[in-house]
Design an enzyme around this catalytic site. Structure first.
Site, PDB file in Angstrom:
ATOM      1  N   TYR A 199       0.781  -1.172   0.026  1.00 10.54           N
ATOM      2  CA  TYR A 199       0.052  -0.033   0.103  1.00 10.54           C
ATOM      3  C   TYR A 199       0.854   1.230  -0.015  1.00 10.54           C
ATOM      4  O   TYR A 199       1.863   1.169   0.535  1.00 10.54           O
ATOM      5  CB  TYR A 199      -0.790   0.015   1.315  1.00 10.54           C
ATOM      6  CG  TYR A 199      -1.806   0.959   1.309  1.00 10.54           C
ATOM      7  CD1 TYR A 199      -3.048   1.209   0.768  1.00 10.54           C
ATOM      8  CD2 TYR A 199      -1.499   2.405   1.977  1.00 10.54           C
ATOM      9  CE1 TYR A 199      -3.831   2.147   0.737  1.00 10.54           C
ATOM     10  CE2 TYR A 199      -2.433   3.432   2.134  1.00 10.54           C
ATOM     11  CZ  TYR A 199      -3.540   3.386   1.463  1.00 10.54           C
ATOM     12  OH  TYR A 199      -4.140   4.387   1.485  1.00 10.54           O
TER      13      TYR A 199
ATOM     14  N   TRP B  52       1.332   5.728  -1.659  1.00  8.58           N
ATOM     15  CA  TRP B  52       1.160   6.781  -2.829  1.00  8.58           C
ATOM     16  C   TRP B  52       2.139   6.742  -3.665  1.00  8.58           C
ATOM     17  O   TRP B  52       1.978   7.465  -4.769  1.00  8.58           O
ATOM     18  CB  TRP B  52       1.071   7.923  -1.879  1.00  8.58           C
ATOM     19  CG  TRP B  52      -0.491   8.316  -1.331  1.00  8.58           C
ATOM     20  CD1 TRP B  52      -1.357   7.540  -0.931  1.00  8.58           C
ATOM     21  CD2 TRP B  52      -1.298   9.389  -1.866  1.00  8.58           C
ATOM     22  NE1 TRP B  52      -2.524   8.068  -0.673  1.00  8.58           N
ATOM     23  CE2 TRP B  52      -2.595   9.197  -1.363  1.00  8.58           C
ATOM     24  CE3 TRP B  52      -1.067  10.606  -2.845  1.00  8.58           C
ATOM     25  CZ2 TRP B  52      -3.816  10.045  -1.476  1.00  8.58           C
ATOM     26  CZ3 TRP B  52      -2.320  11.559  -2.954  1.00  8.58           C
ATOM     27  CH2 TRP B  52      -3.674  11.179  -2.227  1.00  8.58           C
TER      28      TRP B  52
HETATM   29  N1  LIG Z   1      -1.476   8.004  12.729  1.00  8.92           N
HETATM   30  C1  LIG Z   1      -1.865   8.065  11.515  1.00  8.92           C
HETATM   31  N2  LIG Z   1      -1.720   7.291  10.443  1.00  8.92           N
HETATM   32  C2  LIG Z   1      -1.944   7.381   9.090  1.00  8.92           C
HETATM   33  C3  LIG Z   1      -2.923   8.232   8.885  1.00  8.92           C
HETATM   34  C4  LIG Z   1      -3.414   9.097   9.942  1.00  8.92           C
HETATM   35  O1  LIG Z   1      -4.177   9.795   9.688  1.00  8.92           O
HETATM   36  N3  LIG Z   1      -2.869   8.885  11.098  1.00  8.92           N
HETATM   37  N4  LIG Z   1      -3.443   8.273   7.655  1.00  8.92           N
HETATM   38  C5  LIG Z   1      -3.218   7.229   6.643  1.00  8.92           C
HETATM   39  C6  LIG Z   1      -3.436   7.499   5.198  1.00  8.92           C
HETATM   40  S1  LIG Z   1      -5.122   8.065   4.876  1.00  8.92           S
HETATM   41  C7  LIG Z   1      -2.633   6.992   4.214  1.00  8.92           C
HETATM   42  S2  LIG Z   1      -3.085   7.299   2.477  1.00  8.92           S
HETATM   43  C8  LIG Z   1      -1.294   6.394   4.544  1.00  8.92           C
HETATM   44  C9  LIG Z   1      -0.301   6.864   3.666  1.00  8.92           C
HETATM   45  O2  LIG Z   1       0.890   5.946   3.752  1.00  8.92           O
HETATM   46  P1  LIG Z   1       1.851   5.792   2.520  1.00  8.92           P
HETATM   47  O3  LIG Z   1       1.183   6.278   1.136  1.00  8.92           O
HETATM   48  O4  LIG Z   1       2.614   4.639   2.709  1.00  8.92           O
HETATM   49  O5  LIG Z   1       3.047   7.013   2.874  1.00  8.92           O
HETATM   50  P2  LIG Z   1       4.169   7.804   1.713  1.00  8.92           P
HETATM   51  O6  LIG Z   1       4.983   8.628   2.746  1.00  8.92           O
HETATM   52  O7  LIG Z   1       3.282   8.623   0.989  1.00  8.92           O
HETATM   53  O8  LIG Z   1       4.883   6.497   1.145  1.00  8.92           O
HETATM   54  C10 LIG Z   1       5.078   6.562  -0.211  1.00  8.92           C
HETATM   55  C11 LIG Z   1       6.556   6.084  -0.397  1.00  8.92           C
HETATM   56  O9  LIG Z   1       6.873   5.798  -1.556  1.00  8.92           O
HETATM   57  C12 LIG Z   1       8.177   6.358  -1.881  1.00  8.92           C
HETATM   58  N5  LIG Z   1       8.161   6.342  -3.263  1.00  8.92           N
HETATM   59  C13 LIG Z   1       7.974   7.839  -3.903  1.00  8.92           C
HETATM   60  N6  LIG Z   1       8.162   7.647  -5.241  1.00  8.92           N
HETATM   61  C14 LIG Z   1       8.333   6.304  -5.626  1.00  8.92           C
HETATM   62  C15 LIG Z   1       8.436   5.444  -6.847  1.00  8.92           C
HETATM   63  O10 LIG Z   1       8.620   6.115  -7.959  1.00  8.92           O
HETATM   64  N7  LIG Z   1       8.966   4.240  -6.596  1.00  8.92           N
HETATM   65  C16 LIG Z   1       9.031   3.760  -5.338  1.00  8.92           C
HETATM   66  N8  LIG Z   1       9.445   2.243  -5.442  1.00  8.92           N
HETATM   67  N9  LIG Z   1       8.879   4.379  -4.211  1.00  8.92           N
HETATM   68  C17 LIG Z   1       8.409   5.862  -4.292  1.00  8.92           C
HETATM   69  C18 LIG Z   1       8.545   7.602  -1.126  1.00  8.92           C
HETATM   70  O11 LIG Z   1       9.816   7.535  -0.757  1.00  8.92           O
HETATM   71  C19 LIG Z   1       7.666   6.908   0.170  1.00  8.92           C
HETATM   72  O12 LIG Z   1       8.351   6.329   0.973  1.00  8.92           O
HETATM   73  O13 LIG Z   1      -0.915   6.637   5.961  1.00  8.92           O
HETATM   74  C20 LIG Z   1      -2.117   6.264   6.806  1.00  8.92           C
HETATM   75  N10 LIG Z   1      -1.382   6.689   8.199  1.00  8.92           N
HETATM   76  N1  LIG Z   2      -1.069  18.281   3.241  1.00 12.05           N
HETATM   77  C1  LIG Z   2      -1.467  17.071   2.890  1.00 12.05           C
HETATM   78  N2  LIG Z   2      -2.659  16.827   2.661  1.00 12.05           N
HETATM   79  C2  LIG Z   2      -3.246  15.719   2.364  1.00 12.05           C
HETATM   80  C3  LIG Z   2      -2.474  14.371   2.958  1.00 12.05           C
HETATM   81  C4  LIG Z   2      -1.232  14.873   3.609  1.00 12.05           C
HETATM   82  O1  LIG Z   2      -0.503  13.961   4.172  1.00 12.05           O
HETATM   83  N3  LIG Z   2      -0.583  16.204   3.628  1.00 12.05           N
HETATM   84  N4  LIG Z   2      -2.899  13.235   2.869  1.00 12.05           N
HETATM   85  C5  LIG Z   2      -4.009  13.060   1.893  1.00 12.05           C
HETATM   86  C6  LIG Z   2      -4.733  11.583   2.282  1.00 12.05           C
HETATM   87  S1  LIG Z   2      -3.947  10.324   1.843  1.00 12.05           S
HETATM   88  C7  LIG Z   2      -5.858  11.785   2.836  1.00 12.05           C
HETATM   89  S2  LIG Z   2      -6.592  10.134   3.019  1.00 12.05           S
HETATM   90  C8  LIG Z   2      -6.670  12.776   3.174  1.00 12.05           C
HETATM   91  C9  LIG Z   2      -7.072  12.741   4.587  1.00 12.05           C
HETATM   92  O2  LIG Z   2      -8.009  13.676   5.083  1.00 12.05           O
HETATM   93  P1  LIG Z   2      -8.684  13.680   6.462  1.00 12.05           P
HETATM   94  O3  LIG Z   2      -9.391  12.415   6.673  1.00 12.05           O
HETATM   95  O4  LIG Z   2      -9.684  14.813   6.135  1.00 12.05           O
HETATM   96  O5  LIG Z   2      -7.307  14.225   7.191  1.00 12.05           O
HETATM   97  P2  LIG Z   2      -6.843  14.517   8.614  1.00 12.05           P
HETATM   98  O6  LIG Z   2      -6.060  15.510   8.357  1.00 12.05           O
HETATM   99  O7  LIG Z   2      -6.499  13.234   9.350  1.00 12.05           O
HETATM  100  O8  LIG Z   2      -8.344  14.698   9.508  1.00 12.05           O
HETATM  101  C10 LIG Z   2      -8.834  15.953   9.310  1.00 12.05           C
HETATM  102  C11 LIG Z   2      -9.473  16.720  10.528  1.00 12.05           C
HETATM  103  O9  LIG Z   2     -10.208  15.646  11.236  1.00 12.05           O
HETATM  104  C12 LIG Z   2     -10.135  15.968  12.734  1.00 12.05           C
HETATM  105  N5  LIG Z   2     -10.626  14.442  13.620  1.00 12.05           N
HETATM  106  C13 LIG Z   2     -10.136  13.636  13.785  1.00 12.05           C
HETATM  107  N6  LIG Z   2     -10.731  12.735  14.433  1.00 12.05           N
HETATM  108  C14 LIG Z   2     -11.894  13.465  14.881  1.00 12.05           C
HETATM  109  C15 LIG Z   2     -13.131  13.025  15.345  1.00 12.05           C
HETATM  110  O10 LIG Z   2     -13.058  11.885  15.964  1.00 12.05           O
HETATM  111  N7  LIG Z   2     -14.341  13.805  15.340  1.00 12.05           N
HETATM  112  C16 LIG Z   2     -14.211  14.973  14.659  1.00 12.05           C
HETATM  113  N8  LIG Z   2     -15.254  15.712  14.412  1.00 12.05           N
HETATM  114  N9  LIG Z   2     -13.072  15.318  13.990  1.00 12.05           N
HETATM  115  C17 LIG Z   2     -12.061  14.385  13.848  1.00 12.05           C
HETATM  116  C18 LIG Z   2      -8.792  16.126  12.991  1.00 12.05           C
HETATM  117  O11 LIG Z   2      -8.690  17.315  13.932  1.00 12.05           O
HETATM  118  C19 LIG Z   2      -8.119  16.690  11.548  1.00 12.05           C
HETATM  119  O12 LIG Z   2      -7.279  17.644  11.699  1.00 12.05           O
HETATM  120  O13 LIG Z   2      -5.789  13.946   3.109  1.00 12.05           O
HETATM  121  C20 LIG Z   2      -5.160  13.985   1.967  1.00 12.05           C
HETATM  122  N10 LIG Z   2      -4.407  15.436   1.889  1.00 12.05           N
HETATM  123 MO   LIG Z   3      -5.014   8.379   2.681  1.00 13.09          MO
END
Ligand SMILES: Nc1nc2c(c(=O)[nH]1)N[C@H]1C(S)=C(S)[C@@H](COP(=O)(O)OP(=O)(O)OC[C@H]3O[C@@H](n4cnc5c(=O)[nH]c(N)nc54)[C@H](O)[C@@H]3O)O[C@H]1N2
Ligand SMILES: Nc1nc2c(c(=O)[nH]1)N[C@H]1C(S)=C(S)[C@@H](COP(=O)(O)OP(=O)(O)OC[C@H]3O[C@@H](n4cnc5c(=O)[nH]c(N)nc54)[C@H](O)[C@@H]3O)O[C@H]1N2
Ligand SMILES: [Mo]
Length: 765
Positions: free
Chosen positions: A108, A110
């Site tokens: 999994y 991005w």
């Molecule tokens: N505590 C907490 N944990 C969370 C979340 C949260 O809200 N709270 N959010 C979750 C969510 S919504 C998501 S989507 C995940 C995201 O988790 P990930 O998508 O796993 O996070 P990234 O840091 O985007 O990892 C992408 C990796 O791909 C590598 N990469 C970039 N380009 C390339 C390429 O061309 N080839 C290869 N082989 N590698 C490459 C980068 O160096 C990086 O290490 O995290 C989740 N984890």
């Molecule tokens: N700059 C930046 N943008 C991103 C990403 C990133 O890594 N960086 N990641 C991307 C990805 S993969 C995803 S999936 C999206 C995720 O998008 P979201 O799911 O919206 O991401 P978060 O920032 O985890 O959450 C938004 C807010 O929800 C609030 N929240 C958390 N728990 C609760 C709860 O129980 N109740 C309520 N009411 N509020 C709560 C927190 O205060 C938090 O700031 O963002 C995307 N956009």
């Molecule tokens: Mo995500």
């Protein structure tokens, strides 16, 4: 003109004579993101992986004697030939002794934008040609919604992408009640690329047009517009109780839109029995919700009054509400509330999912059909819900529930990971690190020595998107960008495509893998094939012209999309894709699964880990998305410093919680619970609810030898809960986490997150 594209934007590239480059804003971008500039300082950073490398313990013992641990070992640099030989031999051995099912390539993550160099597609294409792999289902973003929505409202992706557009909100919405806010920081991102950032404008316009926004969230910053936004701070993970009380009180006062309920929903009677307390003796009234959520009954009644007086109400729920224990429920309860209000399918009303979670949500562009790299067919049928990885590694053969089925965990011997970082995204990392020791071999492709690379046995260096050509073509963004190669590959790095092409040679399948096309030919193939899918009057320009100009804007907007309008206009002609064809406030199907943690109607479950139950650890830790980067990407670059203090993650703490613990601004604190601990720097604030703290995700894991600190850098996932949302979706629960904080009085340990491991030059090289 040269351009590059990333998930966080499109940039013009200016090169200097010394081989350096700068990323400049794209002229078409209304609100360019700074995140992209992080690559300028990251691309040649000392954390860059220069050559293929093999973990010494693995190389010497091939894991027959486990003398060294993953994550603690030195690496030996090897030639590409040696790396391919080792990987080829190992994959063949594992397949012949344990079968393809024992290879996990859920992988999994991005990775990079760019339609051709999509890392996981290459991994899957390669493995499918040699018999397949155990895969993963659903996402870390919103797994709970992905699984429950089809039972309740029909196709999940319609829900996600056919969201009522911002124009419709601007013009028609009176009240926008946003659970989890509409965080502009997140709108910087769009998976696959973004031409122009629009969310700020959309919010501004709606606000200036008089839409009243209410932010229901523990964090004030989750919703900022030009006008004052009302902030209702709510205890994390308790939104369902508030939603149920809103349902109950509106229903009890006789203000339910009965016509809507009768015509478009099923199961209302069973749901109201629960609200009335007929099934459990508890009436779900405002008083009840007030005890759980931290809101006063008066505040709840005030909200009810506003909803009743509002001509058009939009209930918006952020994706974060899925990433918590019982993360299925906020969605179901919000759908019930929107049904009782009865504005679903009307302009600017109803329910919306994740406004500003990505730039494209609520945008008005029609999907651009596009082809992807064909991945072939996976002969292995085994899968896991993506966030059950630690459990899978710990408990092969054990059965578990998922969406009405009983599944069993496979016995994984080899993990192949490209384009994601489980040491960023997974919860309870100390547990994962232990489970991670169990497979015989772990292979990854990375461009930097992050924790994934350091915890692998064989690491292959990949190029970044600035070191290769590609095309950015995100179906939900009107811009298409030719991504130029800006610099030569650093060190010995190769693209994932080149690596798998060479590796395919070891299996005598190079031709099958490449189909005799070069990278450039594949990019053109994607362009041409996608072009055949366009409507006749909207064909792409000639490829060479496109390449020369560097970008193209698809001309066809659609305006005023209204989610579920067709269904509302004619439910018999356009039924929903649910068993009843209607909105299911009671689901016979879910009820038939007999899950105690996800019954047939929206329900408040409480949890063992939330403020209503806090004893040993009194603070609820949120770990939201970082403002200055995407996840863990570019954490080594300069832009990411915007979210750090002295190189460490910042923890936002309410002023009263800080005072109660005698902690001052800028103090170094240890954040801890039974699962782990990390260091972070105090930011005292009035804009976070009392009892709640927040550390944005993304600090690279930096384990320490000391038992009292699991990460000296501030990765919150050493603290978070690793448990399925429920038996239904088994999604991640990262926003469910209690912690305590204390001043860290010892000498602050050095941050080594960005140091490469010890690397030995090999004689084999
Ligand atoms: N505590 C907490 N944990 C969370 C979340 C949260 O809200 N709270 N959010 C979750 C969510 S919504 C998501 S989507 C995940 C995201 O988790 P990930 O998508 O796993 O996070 P990234 O840091 O985007 O990892 C992408 C990796 O791909 C590598 N990469 C970039 N380009 C390339 C390429 O061309 N080839 C290869 N082989 N590698 C490459 C980068 O160096 C990086 O290490 O995290 C989740 N984890
Ligand atoms: N700059 C930046 N943008 C991103 C990403 C990133 O890594 N960086 N990641 C991307 C990805 S993969 C995803 S999936 C999206 C995720 O998008 P979201 O799911 O919206 O991401 P978060 O920032 O985890 O959450 C938004 C807010 O929800 C609030 N929240 C958390 N728990 C609760 C709860 O129980 N109740 C309520 N009411 N509020 C709560 C927190 O205060 C938090 O700031 O963002 C995307 N956009
Ligand atoms: Mo995500």
């Amino acid at each position: 003109m040269k351009f590059t594209a990333a998930h966080w934007g499109t940039y013009k590239v200016s090169k200097d004579e010394g081989g350096g480059f700068k990323l400049l804003p794209f002229s078409q971008d209304k609100d360019p993101s700074d995140i992209g500039r992080g690559i300028e300082s990251a691309i040649r950073h000392s954390s860059r992986i220069q050559k293929p490398a093999v973990r010494r313990g693995w190389l010497e013992y091939q894991n027959k004697q486990k003398k060294t641990q993953r994550g603690e070992d030195e690496f030996v640099e090897v030639s590409w030939e040696t790396a391919y030989e080792l990987i080829g031999r190992e994959i063949k051995r594992v397949i012949s002794t344990n079968g393809n099912e024992s290879i996990y390539a859920g992988s999994y993550g991005w990775a990079s934008a760019g339609r051709f160099h999509h890392a996981q597609s290459h991994l899957r294409r390669f493995l499918n040609l040699i018999g397949g792999y155990t895969y993963s289902k659903n996402t870390y973003s919103y797994a709970a919604a992905e699984v429950i929505i089809p039972h309740v409202l029909g196709n999940f992706y319609n829900f996600l992408f056919d969201t009522t557009t911002w124009e419709s909100i601007s013009e028609n919405t009176s009240l926008l009640l946003a659970f989890g806010g509409i965080p502009l920081k997140n709108g910087q991102i769009n998976q696959g690329g973004v031409g122009s950032h629009n969310q700020r404008d959309y919010l501004k316009n709606a606000s200036s047009n008089g839409v009243r926004f209410i932010n229901v969230s523990p964090l004030k910053s989750d919703l900022e517009t030009v006008n004052e936004v009302e902030w209702i701070s709510i205890k994390p993970n308790t939104d369902v109780a508030l939603m149920l009380a809103l349902c109950y009180e509106i229903y009890k006062s006789g203000a339910t839109d009965r016509k809507f309920i009768d015509k478009y929903t099923v199961g209302f009677k069973k749901f109201t029995k629960y609200l009335n307390g007929d099934t459990d003796g508890v009436i779900k009234n405002a008083e009840w919700a007030s005890q759980i959520t931290g809101l006063s009954s008066d505040a709840i009644f005030e909200l009810i009054k506003e909803i009743k007086e509002s001509k058009r109400t939009m209930i918006s729920i952020s994706w974060s509400l899925t990433r918590q224990s019982h993360g299925e429920q906020p969605y179901w309860a919000a759908i019930a509330l929107a049904s009782i209000i009865g504005d679903i399918g009307k302009p600017g009303g109803g329910i919306g999912f994740g406004y500003s979670a990505m730039n494209s949500i609520g945008d008005h562009y029609k999907k651009i059909p596009a082809v992807s790299l064909p991945q072939g067919k996976n002969s292995v049928k085994k899968f896991i819900p993506v966030a059950r990885i630690s459990e899978m590694l710990e408990s092969p053969g054990t059965s578990f529930d998922y969406n009405g089925s009983k599944l069993t965990y496979p016995d994984i011997k080899l993990i192949y990971w490209v384009g994601g970082n489980p040491f960023h995204h997974h919860q309870d990392l100390n547990r994962m690190i232990k489970a991670w020791q169990l497979p015989e071999t772990i292979i990854s492709h990375e461009w930097c020595w992050n924790a994934l690379a350091k915890h692998s046995d064989i690491v292959l260096p990949v190029t970044t998107s600035l070191e290769r050509e590609d095309i950015a073509l995100a179906p939900r963004d009107p811009y298409m960008v030719f991504m130029s190669k800006i610099i030569d590959p650093i060190g010995m790095s190769k693209s994932d495509f080149e690596i798998f092409s060479d590796l395919a040679e070891t299996f005598n399948i190079r031709k099958e893998y490449t189909e005799n096309r070069t990278e450039q030919e594949w990019i053109k193939w994607i362009y041409d094939e996608s072009n055949t899918l366009q409507e006749t009057n909207h064909k792409f320009p000639d490829f060479d012209l496109f390449k020369k100009k560097g970008w193209y804007k698809h001309p066809k907007p659609i305006d005023h999309q209204i989610f579920l309008r067709e269904f509302i206009e004619s439910p018999s002609k356009n039924p929903l894709d649910t068993p009843s064809g209607k909105i299911e406030l009671f689901s016979k199907k879910i009820d038939s699964f007999q899950y105690s943690d996800c019954v047939g109607h929206p329900k408040w479950y409480g949890d063992k880990e939330y403020l209503g139950n806090a004893s040993k650890y009194k603070l609820h830790l949120l770990s939201n998305q970082p403002k200055f980067k995407l996840h863990s990407q570019l954490d080594q670059g300069k832009v990411a410093d915007g979210e750090k203090s002295d190189g460490r993650a910042i923890i936002e703490v309410n002023i009263r919680d800080a005072e109660a613990r005698d902690l001052s601004e800028g103090a170094l604190v240890r954040v801890f619970n039974d699962r782990g601990s990390c260091l972070a720097v105090m930011k005292i604030s009035k804009d976070i609810m009392q009892g709640v703290v927040n550390i944005p995700t993304g600090a690279w894991l930096d384990p320490s030898k000391s038992d009292s600190i699991s990460c000296v850098h501030g990765n919150p996932n050493v603290l978070t809960l690793d448990a399925g949302t429920s038996k239904l979706a088994q999604g991640p629960s990262s926003h469910t986490c209690l912690v305590e904080i204390e001043q860290f009085k010892e000498e602050p340990p050095k941050i080594k997150a960005f140091n490469p491991p010890k690397i030995i030059k090999s004689k084999r090289n």
